[in-house]
Scaffold this active site. Structure first.
Site, PDB file in Angstrom:
ATOM      1  N   TYR A  47       0.644 -64.568 -45.170  1.00 36.75           N
ATOM      2  CA  TYR A  47      -0.679 -64.894 -44.624  1.00 36.75           C
ATOM      3  C   TYR A  47      -0.606 -64.844 -43.109  1.00 36.75           C
ATOM      4  O   TYR A  47       0.236 -65.503 -42.499  1.00 36.75           O
ATOM      5  CB  TYR A  47      -1.071 -66.300 -45.093  1.00 36.75           C
ATOM      6  CG  TYR A  47      -2.419 -66.814 -44.652  1.00 36.75           C
ATOM      7  CD1 TYR A  47      -3.440 -66.985 -45.576  1.00 36.75           C
ATOM      8  CD2 TYR A  47      -2.680 -67.178 -43.339  1.00 36.75           C
ATOM      9  CE1 TYR A  47      -4.686 -67.487 -45.202  1.00 36.75           C
ATOM     10  CE2 TYR A  47      -3.913 -67.664 -42.945  1.00 36.75           C
ATOM     11  CZ  TYR A  47      -4.905 -67.820 -43.885  1.00 36.75           C
ATOM     12  OH  TYR A  47      -6.132 -68.311 -43.507  1.00 36.75           O
ATOM     13  N   HIS A  84      -8.524 -80.255 -38.964  1.00 35.55           N
ATOM     14  CA  HIS A  84      -8.749 -78.812 -39.081  1.00 35.55           C
ATOM     15  C   HIS A  84     -10.133 -78.418 -39.589  1.00 35.55           C
ATOM     16  O   HIS A  84     -10.580 -77.293 -39.359  1.00 35.55           O
ATOM     17  CB  HIS A  84      -7.688 -78.212 -40.009  1.00 35.55           C
ATOM     18  CG  HIS A  84      -7.414 -76.765 -39.758  1.00 35.55           C
ATOM     19  ND1 HIS A  84      -8.316 -75.915 -39.146  1.00 35.55           N
ATOM     20  CD2 HIS A  84      -6.337 -75.993 -40.039  1.00 35.55           C
ATOM     21  CE1 HIS A  84      -7.797 -74.703 -39.056  1.00 35.55           C
ATOM     22  NE2 HIS A  84      -6.614 -74.718 -39.588  1.00 35.55           N
ATOM     23  N   THR A 112     -12.308 -67.540 -39.925  1.00 37.81           N
ATOM     24  CA  THR A 112     -11.062 -66.792 -40.049  1.00 37.81           C
ATOM     25  C   THR A 112     -11.095 -65.857 -41.256  1.00 37.81           C
ATOM     26  O   THR A 112     -11.925 -65.987 -42.148  1.00 37.81           O
ATOM     27  CB  THR A 112      -9.856 -67.739 -40.212  1.00 37.81           C
ATOM     28  OG1 THR A 112     -10.032 -68.524 -41.406  1.00 37.81           O
ATOM     29  CG2 THR A 112      -9.706 -68.644 -39.017  1.00 37.81           C
TER      30      THR A 112
END
Length: 771
Positions: free
Chosen positions: A589, A473, A602
């Protein structure tokens, strides 16, 4: 031994008459072709680099400017107001530099300077235009006059054929929100989660922070925003990802699934051959910068910097509390394949070209047919990347920095990507309600030792031909890997295709050298570390509770008829489902992108709001009428959509607070407010997987060729992780994760609650229409 002879370019023998040198023409031919390909690649990169460097102008525009300036000079007109003469006087006079040559050279230099100034002016104007975000907040189908003018100007300045990185220099910087706005929005977001007394305490702490030391932190953050390309992204990557010492398997990596209903071939080697070849085609376009940049509305460009580390990269663990690093190894031409505990190195080029799909199929079939056993310690070696980072870093430094271990590890870390030829079969089976659950768990963690979790991504090909990807990630977010994945699936199914027997198309070149088996010398002490990492990873994997929920009662088509944002509809469904599941609300979230800004990644949308909780309570209150519920739903949906837009345009809450917290730590000033904010758990973490970024598959014409999306592990020990993808007009796929160890969660139960919540919300609109 024919392959071994072809790997040697020359042989020599010593004779009484001297040395007899024998050259292999075939190998020399391949060396020559490889060199030609390498130089072609450099030339194309240079050309595209120039095109990107002068965008939105073009190299030909330089010639036009030069001709125009020269023409004015011959007409005895000086557009430079004396600058050409001043340049001329500074040039030396010699037999090679006549007065006429000086004049021409001076004009060319002035024209070049004028041309470069024009480019910078165009970029500045385009950057100013791209900083306009009012269009996002306008109602769907309604466009103001100012936005129409803005669209025309952006189109005019965007050029005709932009390359992947053409807009990078024209993208605006991410703005730093004001302290007042961030704290106001934060207090508004936690209001539905706190009682009156708790809220007053939080309000007091927040206001104290706003007075001092927030202004000090804000000044430093403003300074960074002026100096750095993006004030968030480097700290986000470092502190959220690379400094983490916990296992990245499940906790950080995410997965992406294959087509939901279709398996183009059941031959494992053939599917791997086509998919790998499609990835090589994508990599070539990426290296040359020839991919078309993603643009909202087909006009507003998205940042492309995350694509740079997709191939030939790996995450390398740092010692103790040091950062991991993520280096790039360009121009490496091999792949590493894992099968039944053995590692194989496969060359991806032959004679200066990519291997054809049929040639790759041959290579992978050779690996599948190899009956050799793993070497001691080799079977579970990848579990080092699945466990804690510190033991892996120490083992790497001690056992993998010399000899054959170093060479083999280097082959893995520099490979284009990592491929696992899995010995299991997975995929969606309508007859098995848990088939998607097992498929998801296999992609997310597998057996804990058959994926190299540090690689930018691991391609998994199952024995029944199904495929998937596990992605590290830190280097990028899901839309980036999704972009590549959409290209690969479309190329695999609609361009490359398969024979009637399920093999790759094309001739088979059996003279290819077989894949090379990597060699290891792993001592007992290292094997113990491997086993320890495996046991830690196995404990994490066994605790993951997954459920894949295919919601096909309705989809985006019906939601749009309700004049509601599909994302807002789903998020309110999740709020209702969570309240029914746990009997309470929680901090929620939702991931939003900030790629309209340079190096943006993001931002968080806090989906649990006062408006959404009021709607949920109304749904559970039998005394509330459907008209009242529908009015509350529309109010909550509008609120959610506005918050999503704010997050996209740099006015979010959490990245600003995160950076203020980092500044406080660097300055050594303790902040109770920031400490409390950063410690709050996200018990419902959600994300929407993008669909049809490239529009390469016409799902109206081929409804079975739809992707299944992807997912991630639970963020909180007692919470849920939910990833969803809106597929076409009539399908929404939910990927739900939680932990078996939590008595409060059950992924299957939550999936059922989501389904019922979605149906109950739809019923509001049906009832209203009937009335």
């Amino acid at each position: 031994m024919a392959e071994a002879h072809q790997a040697v370019a020359f042989q020599f023998t010593v004779t009484p008459d001297g040395i007899d040198l024998q050259l292999s023409r075939e190998v020399l031919k391949h060396i020559y072709l490889s060199g030609v390909t390498s130089w072609k690649k450099r030339a194309i990169r240079f050309k595209n680099g120039v095109l990107t460097g002068v965008y939105p102008a073009s190299p030909s525009s330089w010639l036009i400017v030069v001709i125009a300036i020269m023409s004015t000079m011959y007409a005895r007109i000086d557009p430079s107001r004396g600058m050409i003469d001043r340049i001329k006087t500074s040039l030396p006079v010699s037999e090679f530099m006549t007065v006429q040559t000086q004049m021409v050279l001076s004009a060319i230099l002035f024209a070049t300077g004028l041309w470069l100034s024009f480019i910078f002016l165009l970029r500045y104007i385009l950057k100013a235009l791209l900083s306009y975000h009012s269009w996002i907040f306008e109602s769907h189908g309604k466009m103001s006059f100012s936005t129409k003018i803005w669209l025309v100007l952006v189109k005019l300045l965007s050029g005709r054929r932009p390359l992947l990185y053409s807009f990078q220099a024209s993208l605006p910087r991410l703005p730093v929100p004001s302290i007042d706005d961030t704290i106001r929005r934060y207090l508004e977001s936690v209001r539905p989660l706190l009682d009156d007394e708790q809220y007053k305490q939080m309000e007091t702490v927040a206001n104290d922070f706003k007075k001092d030391p927030a202004p000090k932190f804000q000044k430093h953050l403003k300074l960074k925003s002026w100096w750095a390309t993006n004030y968030v992204s480097d700290w986000w990557e470092e502190y959220i990802y690379l400094r983490g010492r916990d296992p990245i398997m499940v906790n950080s990596n995410f997965y992406t699934m294959d087509l939901l209903y279709v398996i183009p071939t059941h031959r494992q080697a053939a599917r791997a051959g086509n998919v790998v070849h499609a990835m090589l085609q994508y990599r070539r376009k990426l290296e040359r910068g020839e991919l078309t940049p993603l643009r909202a509305l087909g006009i507003v460009p998205m940042c492309s910097f995350q694509y740079e580390r997709m191939f030939n990269t790996t995450r390398i663990p740092g010692i103790e509390t040091g950062n991991d690093i993520f280096p790039i190894f360009p121009d490496r031409k091999h792949l590493v394949v894992y099968h039944r505990g053995r590692f194989f190195k496969v060359w991806l080029y032959y004679g200066g070209r990519h291997l054809w799909p049929s040639e790759l199929e041959l290579q992978f079939q050779r690996i599948l047919d190899d009956k050799s056993e793993p070497q001691p310690g080799e079977l579970k070696l990848p579990s080092l990347t699945a466990g804690n980072r510190v033991p892996w870093a120490r083992a790497r430094l001690k056992y993998f920095t010399e000899g054959i271990n170093q060479a083999s590890l280097e082959a893995i870390e520099t490979a284009a990507f990592f491929l696992t030829l899995d010995d299991e079969a997975h995929g969606y089976d309508p007859e098995n309600i848990r088939s998607l659950d097992l498929y998801a768990k296999s992609l997310l963690h597998g057996k804990c030792y058959d994926r190299w979790f540090d690689k930018s991504f691991t391609l998994i090909v199952y024995k029944n031909g199904k495929i998937g990807v596990n992605t590290e990630h830190s280097w990028a977010d899901s839309p980036i890997i999704g972009h590549m994945w959409e290209y690969v699936l479309a190329t695999d199914c609609f361009q490359l295709g398969y024979t009637a027997e399920g093999h790759c198309k094309g001739d088979i070149n059996k003279s290819l050298a077989s894949p090379t088996k990597l060699q290891w010398d792993i001592p007992k002490a290292c094997q113990e570390i491997i086993e320890s990492s495996y046991m830690i990873a196995k404990g994490i994997a066994n605790d993951v509770d997954f459920h894949g929920c295919l919601f096909n009662e309705f989809g985006k088509g019906l939601i749009k008829k309700c004049r509601t944002s599909p994302d807002a509809f789903i998020q309110l469904g999740l709020q209702l489902a969570h309240y029914r599941d746990k009997g309470e609300f929680c901090l929620t979230y939702e991931s939003s992108m900030t790629r309209m800004f340079r190096e943006g990644r993001t931002e968080t949308v806090r989906s649990c709001t006062c408006e959404s909780t009021a709607f949920v309570r109304a749904m559970e209150d039998e005394s509330t009428t459907n008209e009242q519920r529908l009015a509350l739903f529309k109010k909550a949906a509008d609120k959610h959509q506005n918050m999503y837009r704010l997050a996209m345009t740099g006015a979010g809450i959490d990245r600003h607070l995160f950076c203020l917290y980092i500044v406080s730590k660097v300055m050594g000033i303790d902040s109770p407010f920031l400490k409390q904010v950063l410690s709050e758990p996200w018990r419902l973490s959600t994300s929407q997987t993008p669909q049809q970024q490239l529009n390469l598959i016409d799902i109206q014409k081929f409804p079975k060729y739809v992707g299944a999306g992807g997912g991630f592990g639970p963020v909180a020990d007692d919470g849920y992780g939910v990833s969803y993808i809106i597929v076409g007009e009539n399908l929404i796929t939910f990927h739900i994760s939680s932990k078996f160890s939590s008595p409060e969660t059950d992924s299957f139960r939550f999936g059922q609650n989501i389904r019922q919540a979605m149906l109950d919300i739809r019923a509001l609109f049906n009832l209203k229409e009937k009335m």
